[in-house]
Design a protein around this motif. Structure first.
Motif, PDB file in Angstrom:
ATOM      1  N   GLY A 188     -12.443  20.176  10.239  1.00 48.27           N
ATOM      2  CA  GLY A 188     -10.795  20.685   9.835  1.00 48.27           C
ATOM      3  C   GLY A 188     -10.599  19.722  10.903  1.00 48.27           C
ATOM      4  O   GLY A 188     -10.154  18.500  10.131  1.00 48.27           O
ATOM      5  N   GLU A 211     -15.188  28.107   2.816  1.00 54.07           N
ATOM      6  CA  GLU A 211     -16.411  27.423   2.400  1.00 54.07           C
ATOM      7  C   GLU A 211     -17.743  28.430   1.900  1.00 54.07           C
ATOM      8  O   GLU A 211     -18.072  29.252   1.786  1.00 54.07           O
ATOM      9  CB  GLU A 211     -16.670  27.210   3.697  1.00 54.07           C
ATOM     10  CG  GLU A 211     -15.699  25.738   4.287  1.00 54.07           C
ATOM     11  CD  GLU A 211     -15.491  25.989   6.323  1.00 54.07           C
ATOM     12  OE1 GLU A 211     -16.292  25.207   6.406  1.00 54.07           O
ATOM     13  OE2 GLU A 211     -15.906  27.614   6.942  1.00 54.07           O
ATOM     14  N   ALA A 226      -8.748  27.157   7.091  1.00 55.73           N
ATOM     15  CA  ALA A 226     -10.077  26.353   8.033  1.00 55.73           C
ATOM     16  C   ALA A 226      -9.949  25.578   9.062  1.00 55.73           C
ATOM     17  O   ALA A 226     -10.229  23.935   8.385  1.00 55.73           O
ATOM     18  CB  ALA A 226     -11.372  26.412   6.980  1.00 55.73           C
ATOM     19  N   THR A 230     -16.747  29.813  10.846  1.00 58.63           N
ATOM     20  CA  THR A 230     -16.249  29.128   9.860  1.00 58.63           C
ATOM     21  C   THR A 230     -17.954  28.322   9.990  1.00 58.63           C
ATOM     22  O   THR A 230     -18.788  28.940  10.632  1.00 58.63           O
ATOM     23  CB  THR A 230     -15.740  27.408  10.772  1.00 58.63           C
ATOM     24  OG1 THR A 230     -16.047  27.810  11.755  1.00 58.63           O
ATOM     25  CG2 THR A 230     -14.591  28.932  10.170  1.00 58.63           C
TER      26      THR A 230
END
Length: 618
Positions: free
Chosen positions: A270, A191, A288, A232
């Motif tokens: 997710g 990310e 992720a 995350t």
């Protein structure tokens, strides 16, 4: 700092790039002094082909090569000749590949002569913005077109900083992309909400980005890959996308008349099911998997802002799976709004009729429920957490609530046998009134899937998929780190059973448009009007306990459970009579049997059906 964000073919023409929309907001939020511009290369490619081919290559051809042929690498191959400075690169390999698999490649062949001119035009347009940094987002078949442009940009302006990111850069793929292409300065793996602004700070200060998690960068002539983080991005840190530059580009484009534009939103990242039971064949989400979702109120505010700003009512969500809380705090808000939205959602296939009804009432018109199979044992091998009977119910309820349902029938799982398919294949003609799968497809080995990470599950031998041989000029050990799809030994069914499955699905697809199996109530009678392809027209009449039984089986039940419920409702039905009736209803194709479970197949109401290609671009 001047930051130019680029998305290249084969991004879908009807959708803005969520990645660019997010990155635009991320950079402006974290670095308000930077100037952010965008390049929508997929749109430019469609324009370029339309003009330079004299109208012979139209936007619909981009869909055929870039989306429909995604598992054959045709889109990447179109640009590989530019990347390797050889217009004929990979041609012989592609022809051999196509002949061996009966793949249509004429459209890709017709496009390739225009690729070099297009990349040159792209480079001129990007450099005219005088960027300091050009950031490429790459997913599926965007690698080669992006690499070809990056190489040309660095040739023309060596001091320019080139950054890659996106799904194609997850894990070892990102490092392989970096070390094999020296003209790519940095690769963001994972990310980007935290990593990209941090990298821009290092570029501005002229310092080494050794502390940016997951980043690949050049330390002299050495490609370094920083350790990836397990952190995350929190939903609160995921901005609402900015699509202003996309809309301006689309409105100025001659391609606009060929596309039906839609908005793209992201409610969650997710997969909450994958956290508990990762479907064995699925490689989505990469590293992720942790599920995170925006509150429903915030998602609705975001959609409201985008719809008002861009005057578009089609909204595609990119969530791999819907947050179940949205049935409480998001979808009711959509219903209450009275807006005529057309939503597109990915869901789990075990939704209740009430949940599917709410989706329909909210304006959801298209769902991808991940049905995958109609046989319970095969679904167990996938770790799907659903039964074949439940999947048939979902198909029926989609028909009841006018939900277009996209799904694939998958096979080829280690441990499956012909017996797992025989009963399903025999019953497929009875389902012809329900929405068919896109086809019957043997699974392919995907990076990040349990099948890939655990060879003990049955796929111990693997090599990069054959299509990459006509895409990349790299040794196999490098391809093994770079690519997402792999070839392996076939597992599961093959031969006559495999062919029977494919033929039965093809017949389902061919007969669906003209097939109906409808409930009608007439006084005390329950009528079933049968107008299914392959069967003589008939109207079946049921009264008393037989009508009650057919209704009770809408939820799917075993014969003993059905017998108990009928008794509770005052019907003293001998077990033998019930067995005879269920056998008769099965013979008429009014029920589907999945092990001990029986499911009623007739639907209530008859939604409007359009041909599959209705509204397709060009």
């Amino acid at each position: 700092m001047r930051v130019h964000l680029a998305t290249m073919p084969w991004h879908p023409l009807d959708l803005p790039s969520l990645q660019l929309g997010l990155l635009n907001r991320i950079v402006r939020r974290s670095r308000p002094g930077d100037r952010v511009t965008e390049f929508h290369g997929s749109l430019r490619w469609a324009e370029f082909l339309l003009e330079h081919s004299g109208g012979r290559l139209r936007p619909g051809d981009c869909v055929a090569v870039g989306s429909d042929a995604i598992f054959h690498g045709l889109g990447d191959w179109v640009f590989s000749g530019v990347l390797y400075d050889d217009p004929g690169w990979g041609l012989a390999r592609l022809r051999d590949y196509a002949a061996d698999r009966d793949v249509f490649v004429d459209t890709a062949l017709a496009m390739r002569p225009y690729a070099a001119g297009f990349i040159a035009a792209c480079a001129a347009e990007v450099l005219a913005a005088e960027p300091d940094v050009v950031g490429f987002t790459t997913t599926f078949m965007q690698n080669v077109s992006s690499l070809a442009l990056a190489r040309e940009l660095k040739r023309l302006r060596p001091g320019l900083t080139v950054v890659f990111g996106g799904s194609n850069c997850e894990g070892p793929m990102g490092h392989a992309l970096h070390r094999n292409h020296p003209f790519v300065d940095h690769v963001v793996r994972g990310e980007a909400e935290y990593a990209f602004p941090s990298l821009l700070g290092h570029l501005e200060e002229g310092t080494a980005p050794a502390d940016v998690p997951g980043l690949c960068w050049w330390d002299g002539h050495r490609s370094r890959a920083n350790t990836e983080t397990r952190r995350t991005v929190a939903p609160a840190d995921i901005p609402s996308p900015d699509y202003d530059q996309w809309q301006a580009a689309l409105e100025a484009s001659p391609v606009q008349e060929y596309v039906h534009p839609k908005l793209v939103v992201e409610g969650a990242r997710g997969c909450w099911w994958g956290e508990k039971h990762h479907c064995t064949f699925c490689g989505l989400n990469g590293s992720a998997m942790a599920f995170r979702a925006k509150p429903g109120e915030r998602l609705w505010e975001e959609i409201g802002r985008l719809v008002r700003r861009h005057r578009l009512l089609d909204v595609v969500t990119v969530d791999n799976i819907i947050d179940m809380a949205y049935f409480r705090d998001f979808l009711p808000r959509v219903v209450e709004s009275g807006w005529d939205l057309r939503l597109h959602y990915e869901v789990k296939s075990n939704l209740t009729p009430a949940q599917l009804r709410l989706l329909g009432e909210s304006g959801t018109v298209h769902i991808q429920p991940g049905i995958e199979s109609l046989g319970s044992r095969v679904l167990d091998l996938m770790d799907k957490g659903v039964t074949g009977a439940r999947n048939v119910r979902t198909l029926r309820e989609c028909e009841n609530h006018a939900l277009t349902c996209s799904w694939n029938l998958l096979y080829g799982f280690p441990g499956e046998t012909a017996d797992d398919y025989t009963s399903v294949i025999d019953q497929l003609p009875a389902l012809v009134h329900l929405q068919p799968p896109s086809g019957a497809h043997r699974i392919q080995l995907e990076r990040f899937s349990p099948h890939f990470t655990d060879p003990a599950l049955g796929f111990g031998k693997r090599r990069p998929a054959g299509m990459y041989q006509h895409v990349y000029d790299l040794p196999e050990d490098e391809l093994a780190d770079l690519v997402y799809l792999f070839d392996t030994e076939d597992a599961g069914i093959r031969g006559p059973v495999e062919q029977r499955l494919k033929d039965a699905v093809a017949a389902w697809r061919a007969g669906h448009a003209d097939s109906r199996l409808l409930f009608e109530e007439s006084g005390e009678e329950l009528l079933v009007v049968d107008r299914r392809h392959g069967r003589p027209p008939a109207t079946h009449r049921f009264t008393g306990w037989r009508a009650q039984a057919l209704r009770l089986l809408e939820d799917g039940r075993s014969a003993p459970a059905l017998h108990r419920l009928l008794a509770q409702r005052g019907h003293d039905v001998p077990a033998g009579a019930l067995d005879a009736w269920t056998g008769h209803a099965l013979a008429l194709g009014l029920l589907f049997r999945d092990g001990p479970t029986l499911v009623s197949l007739p639907t209530w109401g008859e939604p409007v059906r359009l041909a599959e290609d209705a509204g397709a671009a060009g």
